[in-house]
Write a protein that holds these residues in place. Structure first.
Motif, mmCIF file in Angstrom:
data_model
loop_
_atom_site.group_PDB
_atom_site.id
_atom_site.type_symbol
_atom_site.label_atom_id
_atom_site.label_comp_id
_atom_site.label_asym_id
_atom_site.label_seq_id
_atom_site.Cartn_x
_atom_site.Cartn_y
_atom_site.Cartn_z
ATOM 1 N N GLU A 176 0.814 -1.209 0.000
ATOM 2 C CA GLU A 176 0.000 0.000 0.000
ATOM 3 C C GLU A 176 0.853 1.266 0.000
ATOM 4 N N GLY A 177 2.060 1.222 0.525
ATOM 5 C CA GLY A 177 2.977 2.362 0.424
ATOM 6 C C GLY A 177 2.658 3.536 1.328
ATOM 7 N N LYS A 178 2.057 3.282 2.481
ATOM 8 C CA LYS A 178 1.715 4.350 3.429
ATOM 9 C C LYS A 178 2.896 4.704 4.339
ATOM 10 N N GLU A 179 3.059 5.991 4.663
ATOM 11 C CA GLU A 179 4.166 6.429 5.510
ATOM 12 C C GLU A 179 4.144 5.722 6.879
ATOM 13 N N LEU A 180 2.953 5.572 7.479
ATOM 14 C CA LEU A 180 2.869 4.927 8.793
ATOM 15 C C LEU A 180 3.405 3.495 8.750
ATOM 16 N N ARG A 181 3.167 2.816 7.650
ATOM 17 C CA ARG A 181 3.660 1.450 7.499
ATOM 18 C C ARG A 181 5.202 1.448 7.421
ATOM 19 N N LEU A 182 5.770 2.405 6.690
ATOM 20 C CA LEU A 182 7.236 2.496 6.623
ATOM 21 C C LEU A 182 7.808 2.797 8.010
ATOM 22 N N LYS A 183 7.106 3.635 8.765
ATOM 23 C CA LYS A 183 7.526 3.898 10.145
ATOM 24 C C LYS A 183 7.517 2.621 10.968
ATOM 25 N N GLN A 184 6.469 1.821 10.817
ATOM 26 C CA GLN A 184 6.406 0.549 11.554
ATOM 27 C C GLN A 184 7.599 -0.327 11.192
ATOM 28 N N GLU A 185 7.891 -0.401 9.899
ATOM 29 C CA GLU A 185 8.960 -1.283 9.441
ATOM 30 C C GLU A 185 10.314 -0.843 10.001
ATOM 31 N N TYR A 186 10.566 0.460 9.994
ATOM 32 C CA TYR A 186 11.848 0.934 10.526
ATOM 33 C C TYR A 186 11.874 0.856 12.053
ATOM 34 N N PHE A 187 10.746 1.102 12.680
ATOM 35 C CA PHE A 187 10.630 1.060 14.144
ATOM 36 C C PHE A 187 11.077 -0.294 14.696
ATOM 37 N N VAL A 188 10.554 -1.378 14.139
ATOM 38 C CA VAL A 188 10.906 -2.713 14.649
ATOM 39 C C VAL A 188 12.379 -3.012 14.368
ATOM 40 N N VAL A 189 12.843 -2.587 13.195
ATOM 41 C CA VAL A 189 14.207 -2.871 12.779
ATOM 42 C C VAL A 189 15.223 -2.132 13.662
ATOM 43 N N ALA A 190 14.978 -0.846 13.915
ATOM 44 C CA ALA A 190 15.943 -0.024 14.664
ATOM 45 C C ALA A 190 16.037 -0.487 16.111
ATOM 46 N N ALA A 191 14.876 -0.777 16.725
ATOM 47 C CA ALA A 191 14.893 -1.240 18.117
ATOM 48 C C ALA A 191 15.556 -2.617 18.214
ATOM 49 N N THR A 192 15.209 -3.498 17.296
ATOM 50 C CA THR A 192 15.731 -4.867 17.334
ATOM 51 C C THR A 192 17.245 -4.908 17.156
ATOM 52 N N LEU A 193 17.766 -4.131 16.206
ATOM 53 C CA LEU A 193 19.219 -4.161 15.984
ATOM 54 C C LEU A 193 19.982 -3.621 17.195
ATOM 55 N N GLN A 194 19.434 -2.625 17.880
ATOM 56 C CA GLN A 194 20.086 -2.159 19.112
ATOM 57 C C GLN A 194 20.165 -3.287 20.133
ATOM 58 N N ASP A 195 19.076 -4.047 20.229
ATOM 59 C CA ASP A 195 19.018 -5.173 21.160
ATOM 60 C C ASP A 195 20.035 -6.254 20.780
ATOM 61 N N ILE A 196 20.099 -6.561 19.494
ATOM 62 C CA ILE A 196 21.009 -7.608 19.001
ATOM 63 C C ILE A 196 22.459 -7.212 19.265
#
Ligand SMILES: *Cc1c(COP(=O)(O)O)cnc(C)c1O
Length: 754
Positions: free
Chosen positions: A288-308
């Motif tokens: 669908e290409g919505k900005e909120l969805r891109l935010k979700q995708e980066y949100f999980v990635v950025a938090a997870t990589l800090q944890d890893i």
């Protein structure tokens, strides 16, 4: 109160459902009553069925806690390679029964609940599904977590704790109506919030070059709060973690500068930040290409990589001396469930280059060895292609990094194929036609050391369709494309023998998806006519299953005789329902598509009802052209069906209602369904013939079940472990909490010596 059992009698009761010792049952009853009193603050006079469910859930949860802590201690001590499964969806369904089974507590709990005068099934029905997924992709992630724990892998699922999961589907007057899935309303006994491990995630801002290097500055910060859910393995005392992030506004949100003086508004605006984890996008196989969805995708990635990275730095072996990332790929494997978490690739590069000050080439080599990517579809409308302009605003530094990755990638292609401009255009990470976009599948392929599809046929198709490669030149070898498939079953009967044939039709339409909604309306409209017909209605019922979800699938799949898997060859990546039905005693009528191909390979084509075009036939038709009308004119049954729909036979008050559906079928049906119709009805005739002969039907069912072993997700995860992640499944049992601490060290030693 049941009579005490002798030791011999007790041993007899050891079964797959677990030991029913009197101590066990008495202990569970005590735990249940304690939770009803202290946790739920109720007595038996005022307790509701939901209170009883929560009391049992907390009692069972108590049996997880010691194992959970021990497992994590064990990983810290032994420092194995960690496997991280990144997914925007984990379609978990219910947790209670699965937990009782995996802990071997089912029989004892059944007995305890019975002795308390309650009904286990009633209690189980009170649990809300964790519907944090759309369908196959999310359910696969859930099955994989289960299998990774069962195989003793040091694995973690990382995703988003959506406040609202997949919508609840209501059918009103035959139409789909969506309702919000407020699954957390009564609380979630399986999760543990970890506010102490909250992490910042940055958005927007700009890129600044200075003598310290490149920096991403003036960003807006959202906090990621982890919620942990235990993932027990089957009877091995392993309890892994699924960590889901929830968005929280920082306490100084909007109070910093521009909003000074409007305290109330600033507090209200906290919702803006916290909306990131509000709701799952109900898009299955659709971008669908919505900005909120891109935010979700980066949100999980950025938090997870800090944890890893924190866990890598804290690991026993890494903690002495200065940190070196050379061993990162030996300690960390990250699996990307489709392109949804693809921003992990540029994010890891940003951390390595901008923060940890690694040089680009070193960082890139480590990154590539760390990631692996699973593709889930070849349908072009599903492929994620984010506009460059959106990335530039939301994640400006990541866009720069993607451009630099692309530069290296295109340099390599030019060196291999000088002057082949068409190939460069096809394989670039940046698509130029119709506004610049980043092709996320290409990003995943160049950023990973292994790429796989979800079925053998699908893995073969993506070598050309998704990569932009040309098959003849065989440049695909570098991609290491493998095949993988999933599972899941409940005990059942082999032949379900119903007096009336029931057609069940699970289907969900994304809100606003016109054609899917019209098809749902058509199904229910056909049902209205068929079910009320004085002759046919006695033999056949068309029932639309409202609100299909994991807990409903667990009931309906084991009750099914015939599974229809009828996608046009080359369009369904794998399907997972097909394998669930096979393993639960249904026969399959299907095309040679997705995992159906491997099911036929395992069971023998003679034990399935295979019909329709093969991939090659479809490809040939794409060249010759497909003309729907010729099939309509040639096949009387097809003509009758279409004419009935068009004449308003199923919608007498609105004869034109389904014009869009039939129009689509005649004029722009990408799936060419009429071309398979004749063979489909012939095949259905064979199904009917065999169904007349219960003995032969049951024989075939048994052959199917016996041939379905390959489709266990335990088998799939064993393959991923050895072929992609470089880790070894183990049947070592972690000592349970009631055994002394030394037993844990003993098991750790045994593992090291293996
Ligand atoms: C397995 C499953 C799916 C996926 O089914 P497919 O046939 O693979 O599309 C979707 N929803 C639920 C609840 C499932 O259990």
């Amino acid at each position: 109160m049941a009579a005490p059992l002798t030791d011999q009698e007790k041993r007899k009761q050891i079964s797959i459902r677990g030991i029913v010792g009197v101590e066990n049952v008495a202990e569970l009853k005590k735990g249940f009553n304690r939770h009803l009193h202290f946790t739920l603050v109720k007595d038996r006079n005022v307790a509701t069925p939901r209170d009883y469910y929560f009391a049992l859930a907390h009692t069972v949860r108590d049996h997880l806690v010691g194992r959970w802590i021990r497992t994590q201690q064990f990983y810290y001590e032994t420092d194995p390679k960690r496997v991280y499964y990144l997914s925007l969806e984990f379609y978990m369904g219910r947790t209670l029964q699965n937990t009782m089974i995996n802990l071997g507590l089912q029989n004892a709990c059944d007995e305890a609940i019975y002795q308390l005068g309650l009904d286990m099934e009633d209690l189980e029905e009170m649990e809300e599904d964790a519907g944090l997924g759309n369908g196959g992709l999310g359910r696969l992630a859930a099955c994989f977590l289960d299998s990774m724990a069962t195989l003793g892998l040091a694995a973690y699922g990382y995703g988003i704790r959506y406040e609202y999961g997949i919508f609840n589907q209501k059918i009103k007057n035959g139409w789909q109506v969506e309702e919000a899935d407020d699954w957390l309303r009564h609380g979630n006994p399986w999760e543990k919030a970890r506010p102490e491990y909250m992490l910042p995630v940055h958005f927007y801002g700009r890129v600044e070059e200075s003598k310290e290097g490149t920096q991403w500055v003036d960003t807006q910060v959202v906090l990621a709060m982890p919620y942990d859910t235990p993932i027990p393995g089957y009877m091995n005392n392993t309890v892994n973690t699924m960590r889901l992030w929830s968005a929280r506004a920082p306490n100084d949100f909007n109070l910093m500068d521009f909003n000074v003086g409007d305290y109330i508004q600033a507090v209200l605006d906290r919702n803006l930040a916290e909306n990131i984890s509000r709701v799952l996008y109900p898009n299955d196989n659709f971008f669908e290409g919505k900005e909120l969805r891109l935010k979700q995708e980066y949100f999980v990635v950025a938090a997870t990589l800090q944890d890893i990275i924190r866990r890598f730095k804290n690991s026993k072996k890494g903690s002495t001396g200065p940190v070196s990332f050379d061993s990162f790929p030996e300690k960390v494997a990250i699996q990307l469930n489709d392109t949804h978490p693809a921003m992990a690739i540029p994010e890891l590069m940003r951390v390595f280059v901008d923060i940890e000050k690694l040089d680009w080439d070193t960082a890139w080599a480590i990154t590539k060895r760390t990631f692996a990517y699973t593709n889930h579809t070849v349908l072009p409308e599903a492929l994620e292609r984010w506009p460059v302009g959106l990335l530039e605003t939301l994640l400006p530094r990541h866009l720069q990094i993607i451009y630099r990755i692309n530069q290296g990638h295109l340099d390599e292609i030019s060196a291999l194929f000088p002057e082949d401009m068409d190939r460069i255009r096809r394989m670039s990470l940046i698509e130029e036609d119709g506004g610049k976009r980043v092709n996320m599948a290409h990003l995943c392929i160049v950023g990973s050391h292994a790429v796989n599809g979800v079925a053998e046929i699908h893995s073969n198709i993506i070598k050309t369709d998704v990569t932009g490669e040309v098959p003849e030149q065989d440049q695909c070898s570098a991609l290491n494309i493998g095949k993988m498939v999933p599972f899941w079953m409940q005990p059942q009967e082999w032949r379900k023998d119903k007096w009336i044939k029931i057609l069940c039709l699970p289907l969900q339409a994304a809100p606003g998806y016109h054609m899917a909604k019209m098809i749902i309306k058509l199904i229910t409209a056909v049902g209205e006519v068929v079910n009320k017909d004085p002759v046919v209605g006695r033999k056949l019922k068309v029932i639309y299953l409202e609100n299909y979800r994991v807990s409903l699938a667990e009931k309906v799949i084991p009750a099914t005789d015939l599974s229809e898997q009828i996608s046009t060859a080359g369009t369904e990546a794998s399907g997972t329902g097909n394998m669930k039905f096979m393993l639960n005693g249904a026969l399959t009528i299907g095309t040679m598509d997705g995992a159906n191909v491997e099911m036929a390979e395992e069971a023998g084509e003679e034990n399935m009802f295979i019909f329709g075009m093969r991939v090659e036939d479809v490809a040939a038709m794409d060249v010759e052209g497909y003309d729907a009308i010729t099939y309509y004119e040639k096949i009387p049954e097809l003509k009758q069906a279409i004419d009935q729909i068009n004449s308003g036979f199923f919608s007498p008050k609105q004869p034109e209602l389904f014009k869009d559906v039939t129009n689509m079928l005649f004029n722009h049906d990408r799936f060419k369904v009429f071309a398979d119709f004749e063979d489909y009805i012939k095949s259905q005739e064979k199904v009917s013939q065999l169904y007349q002969n219960p003995r032969e039907w049951t024989k075939m069912v048994i052959k199917n079940i016996a041939a379905s072993g390959k489709f266990s997700s335990d088998r799939t995860i064993t393959d991923y472990a050895t072929e992609v992640w470089g880790v070894e499944p183990t049947d070592l049992k972690i000592p349970p909490p009631n055994e002394p601490r030394e037993a844990l060290d003993e098991t750790a030693r045994a593992l090291r010596e293996k």
